[in-house]
Design an enzyme around this catalytic site. Structure first.
Site, PDB file in Angstrom:
ATOM      1  N   TRP A  70       0.906  -1.155   0.000  1.00 42.05           N
ATOM      2  CA  TRP A  70       0.000   0.000   0.000  1.00 42.05           C
ATOM      3  C   TRP A  70       0.938   1.195   0.000  1.00 42.05           C
ATOM      4  CZ3 TRP A  70      -4.981   1.606  -0.227  1.00 42.05           C
ATOM      5  CH2 TRP A  70      -5.268   2.866   0.250  1.00 42.05           C
ATOM      6  N   GLU A 487     -25.113   8.874   8.735  1.00 44.68           N
ATOM      7  CA  GLU A 487     -24.762   7.911   7.672  1.00 44.68           C
ATOM      8  C   GLU A 487     -24.689   6.479   8.170  1.00 44.68           C
ATOM      9  OE1 GLU A 487     -20.911   8.314   5.847  1.00 44.68           O
ATOM     10  OE2 GLU A 487     -20.079   9.224   7.632  1.00 44.68           O
TER      11      GLU A 487
HETATM   12  C1  AGP Z   1     -17.710  10.281   5.345  1.00 42.57           C
HETATM   13  O1  AGP Z   1     -17.967   9.455   6.453  1.00 42.57           O
HETATM   14  C2  AGP Z   1     -18.315   9.750   4.074  1.00 42.57           C
HETATM   15  N1  AGP Z   1     -17.902   8.433   3.802  1.00 42.57           N
HETATM   16  C3  AGP Z   1     -18.141  10.715   2.913  1.00 42.57           C
HETATM   17  O2  AGP Z   1     -18.647  11.961   3.316  1.00 42.57           O
HETATM   18  C4  AGP Z   1     -16.689  10.921   2.429  1.00 42.57           C
HETATM   19  O3  AGP Z   1     -15.966  11.668   3.378  1.00 42.57           O
HETATM   20  C5  AGP Z   1     -16.759  11.727   1.114  1.00 42.57           C
HETATM   21  O4  AGP Z   1     -17.478  10.960   0.177  1.00 42.57           O
HETATM   22  C6  AGP Z   1     -15.375  12.057   0.549  1.00 42.57           C
HETATM   23  O5  AGP Z   1     -14.700  10.872   0.218  1.00 42.57           O
HETATM   24  P1  AGP Z   1     -13.127  10.975  -0.130  1.00 42.57           P
HETATM   25  O6  AGP Z   1     -12.448  11.422   1.131  1.00 42.57           O
HETATM   26  O7  AGP Z   1     -12.718   9.589  -0.537  1.00 42.57           O
HETATM   27  O8  AGP Z   1     -12.970  11.977  -1.228  1.00 42.57           O
END
Ligand code: AGP
Length: 607
Positions: A70, A487
């Site tokens: 990774w 969520e």
């Molecule tokens: C946060 O708990 C969610 N899974 C979602 O808001 C996430 O932070 C957002 O989709 C951004 O994702 P990324 O950091 O992979 O860009």
């Protein structure tokens, strides 16, 4: 967070190594490789099945080691994937961790004639052992000397043609587990890859190494003194071992909080000189000196980390900052004048809205710097400079450890920018660095309250509406706490600036609409107390997050969860932890799979 696997016994090693890597793939991978003693090394980019296809049944032998990478430094490629070897291909090893002084060691070794194949820190260890062997000492003595020379963290499995019937393993900061079989021994970065073969394991401690044959093992300390340790028996299922014994990746990742801070600052904060170094930004340092405005744009939790960063940068580095929802940015004809810098934050590095936003900003000439967890991802590749989180993949859909790392990197960036532009006093700089170094222990203190927070969550489990309110550095945490709850428990939760209560939201409050109030001992504490009193006057229940030593809120709020004191600029990192645990127990209390909430994806690659 790479995966390591080793085997020494009487069976064909290659299929066992491949299956061991498959058991570790959940830890994230972008490339993989294996080495079988007497047969050779094969590497492949992408999933382990690509490596499996390349190996076929061509590698015959009963001793070997393998690795899924990774990437934290150096893009994913065959040449950068492990195992790595010395000049003559006689010493092979796989490594988890970061060798912090690899640059100086590599230069010394090159000066002595060593030829390096990869851009990784890991390869230095093989050449160091090779160089030590020239002293005419034993392999184990050469290894011990190397372990004492490198700085940083390592989980290592090592093989040598000098001793083909042995494997060596060593641990400092990255887990290494030894599996004791019948006439065979196994090595892995975590027990989930060992459990299918044996449940008798020995966990190496930091500063320990061991010498293995098919039938024997011996542990030693770094002074070479033997250590006696009996194997313990793993009770977990294979599935549970992947989650470190937790029921969900989300709780495992919350519980990594203290190590997430340590990994995020590793190689970036010198604990002796209290200096912040961001070498990944040196390529844009001159531009950073002249920027006139910063636009922070991302989505969801990542954006909320940016909202904390906004306050940090304006307070310390004195550069105007504005927050932009990436999903709005490119549709609203934004003005990106010369001297504008974009900071995007993304765990996956593939979020479509964030990618579109930085492309629009680049089209208008902006400098783009990103905070990314996934090396080699699209946003990482399209940014002018990248700060990688170095925390391993985040598996749970709800972002927890990534958020902790994102805010930590904003703190480091703020100090770097403030120093670069001469806007921060040395005293303040030192104070913030010291407080960053103190964060892991403070987070551990909060994590130790998990059971207490679970009880509090059970008191609020029946409610279907929540208000989260905060001010200043906890303003973003009100939104993040609400999002976490929404969520994974599907409960209606609103994040709000506490100052906004009187402009409407307080109309919702009654005995069925509780409020989570972030009331830490900071410059806006008194205001928060007033807001809590307004809520209580309307029969609203209040769960307060307060600073240890606060003696007022216990009599005002219905429940209080205390977090250790820190400077205001870093308090978001402590305030959010109870909210992550609170949301987890509300969600699991409702029987939901909090790792895979309905309707959500870990990476939103569509608009
Ligand atoms: C946060 O708990 C969610 N899974 C979602 O808001 C996430 O932070 C957002 O989709 C951004 O994702 P990324 O950091 O992979 O860009």
């Amino acid at each position: 967070m790479c995966g390591i696997f080793g085997y020494i016994g009487k069976q064909e090693a290659a299929p066992i190594l491949i299956n061991g890597l498959k058991a570790l793939e959940y830890r994230g991978y972008d490339s993989a490789g294996l080495y079988v003693v007497g047969a050779g090394c094969v590497k492949a980019v992408g999933q382990v099945k690509n490596l499996e296809a390349k190996v076929g049944d061509g590698l015959r032998g009963s001793v070997g080691l393998a690795h899924t990478r990774w990437a934290t430094h150096g893009v994913p490629s065959e040449v950068n994937s492990h195992p790595h070897s010395d000049c003559e291909g006689k010493i092979w090893l796989a490594h988890n961790g970061i060798i912090e002084n690899y640059g100086e060691l590599k230069a010394e070794l090159i000066a002595k004639g060593h030829k390096f194949a990869s851009a990784t820190d890991t390869e230095v260890v093989a050449h160091l052992i090779e160089e030590n062997l020239k002293e005419g000492i034993s392999f184990s003595a050469a290894l011990l000397l190397a372990l004492k020379t490198i700085r940083g963290t390592y989980g290592l499995v090592i093989s040598s043609v000098h001793e083909p019937e042995k494997l060596y393993i060593a641990r400092k900061g990255s887990p290494i587990v030894l599996g004791i079989g019948d006439g065979e021994n196994f090595v892995a970065s975590d027990p989930s890859a060992i459990v299918p073969h044996t449940k008798r394991v020995i966990y190496l401690n930091d500063g320990e190494w061991a010498e293995l044959t098919a039938d024997t093992y011996q542990l030693y300390d770094l002074e070479g003194a033997p250590i006696a340790r009996e194997p313990q028996v793993i009770e977990w299922s294979v599935e549970q071992t992947k989650k470190g014994g937790y029921d969900h990746f989300m709780m495992k990742e919350i519980m990594e909080g203290d190590n997430v801070i340590k990994n995020s600052i590793r190689g970036r904060l010198n604990e002796e000189t209290l200096e912040v170094k961001l070498p990944e930004l040196d390529v844009v340092a001159d531009k950073l000196k002249d920027i006139k405005r910063i636009i922070i744009t991302s989505c969801g939790t990542a954006l909320y980390s940016g909202m904390v960063g906004e306050y940090m940068i304006e307070e310390i580095a004195k550069v105007p900052v504005e927050i932009e929802y990436a999903s709005e940015f490119r549709y609203r004809s934004p003005i990106v004048e010369p001297g504008t810098m974009i900071i995007s934050i993304t765990q996956s590095g593939e979020t479509a809205d964030t990618l579109a936003a930085i492309r629009e900003a680049k089209r208008q000439g902006a400098l783009v710097v990103s905070i990314v967890n996934t090396v080699g991802s699209t946003i990482a590749r399209e940014s002018d400079a990248v700060m990688f989180n170095q925390i391993g993949p985040e598996i749970g859909v709800a972002s927890t450890k990534a958020f902790m790392s994102q805010v930590t990197l904003f703190a480091l960036f703020t100090l770097y920018l403030g120093k670069l532009r001469g806007t921060i006093e040395t005293e303040m700089y030192t104070k913030v660095v010291q407080e960053i170094m103190a964060l892991p222990e403070k987070i551990k203190t909060i994590l130790s309250k998990e059971a207490e927070i679970k009880v509090v969550a059970s008191k609020y489990a029946k409610f279907d509406d929540f208000l989260f309110m905060g001010r200043k550095y906890t303003f973003p945490i009100a939104f993040e706490g609400a999002l976490k709850l929404k969520e994974i428990s599907y409960v209606h939760a609103e994040g709000y600036g506490a100052g906004e209560m009187k402009h409407g939201p307080i109309a919702m409050i009654d005995e069925n609409f509780p409020t989570v109030a972030l009331a830490l001992s900071d410059t806006v504490y008194e205001k928060m107390v007033s807001n809590i009193e307004e809520i209580k006057a309307r029969s609203g229940k209040v769960l307060a997050i307060a600073t240890e030593g606060n003696s007022t809120l216990a009599s005002l709020a219905d429940d209080v969860i205390y977090v250790p004191e820190t400077i205001e600029m870093l308090e978001a990192l402590l305030a959010v932890v109870p909210l992550q645990i609170f949301a987890y127990y509300i969600g699991t209390g409702r029987g939901y799979d909090v790792d895979k909430p309905r309707n959500l994806a870990k990476s939103v690659t569509v608009e």
